[in-house]
Design a protein around this motif. Structure first.
Motif: not given
Length: 240
Positions: A158-163, A199-206, A233-240
């Motif tokens: 649910p933290r993912i904002k942009q895909v 964008e994930a975790n409320g900041r610009r993650e990739q 892609a989700v694993r890389q952007g948001c972590g495990p």
């Protein structure tokens, strides 16, 4: 197979702004070689290529980018006359242009202007299906595939904002005809699909993952590969 490829250069769906060349038969190639060859010409060959490609990009649930292109042409390797080789090229695969190119290539070889390497001709076993991936899925289904991957990625966290999801396909058809009667052909499909988390975790993650192969659009979805790209892609952007 060869006749189908010769006519395959022209039996493609007509699209706006697309130039569709007329059919070339093996008898026409004999005519071209008859003009190209001569007492001072040892060998010659023709290299036909037709490439058609498209790409789609879905961002924020909207198709933000799309493209379609066609490139085609025929190269005439105008004959080895001693150590001389001439080349000519036409982006129109029609008999009149082929005959003009053969004249130019023969003149270059005979007069000693220009040089080049001979084409490598060989027969190879089929390593992948001769399909047109661009036509393997209707356009509405392509958009539906992009949206399915987008929705799947968003549902993973649910933290993912942009895909950003993109896919592209190319069909590359090649035919080589040599003056010794050899014909070699290849039809090379290629599909690629990628998923990026911007964008994930409320900041610009990739996070980024993708891949492809020589098949149609349906295969990445049917074998679950497209969704595995989203997982990575989700694993890389948001972590495990």
């Amino acid at each position: 197979m060869i006749e189908l490829i010769l006519h395959g250069f022209i039996d493609r769906p007509r699209r706006k702004q697309a130039v569709v060349p007329r059919g070339i038969a093996t008898g026409d190639l004999d005519r071209v070689f008859g003009q190209l060859m001569g007492p001072s010409i040892d060998a010659a060959d023709l290299y036909f290529q037709h490439s058609r490609s498209e790409s789609w990009t879905l961002e924020e649930g909207i198709v933000k980018d799309g493209s379609h292109s066609i490139e085609q042409g025929v190269g005439v390797r105008g004959a080895i006359s001693g150590e001389k080789t001439g080349f000519a090229y036409s982006d129109e695969i029609v008999l009149p242009q082929l005959l003009e190119a053969s004249k130019a290539a023969r003149a270059i070889a005979r007069d000693g202007h220009g040089a080049g390497k001979p084409l490598a001709l060989h027969n190879a076993r089929a390593l992948y299906p001769a399909i047109d991936p661009v036509e393997s899925l209707p356009n509405p289904d392509k958009i539906a595939l992009l949206r399915e991957v987008d929705a799947y990625a968003r549902a993973r966290d649910p933290r993912i904002k942009q895909v950003i999801v993109s896919m592209a396909a190319t069909i590359d058809t090649v035919l080589i005809a040599a003056s010794d009667g050899t014909l070699a052909a290849d039809v090379r499909p290629l599909v690629r699909l990628t998923c990026a988390i911007a964008e994930a975790n409320g900041r610009r993650e990739q996070g980024y993952s993708g891949g492809g192969g020589r098949y149609g659009y349906r295969e990445p979805l049917e074998n679950g590969r497209a969704l595995r790209f989203a997982d990575e892609a989700v694993r890389q952007g948001c972590g495990p």
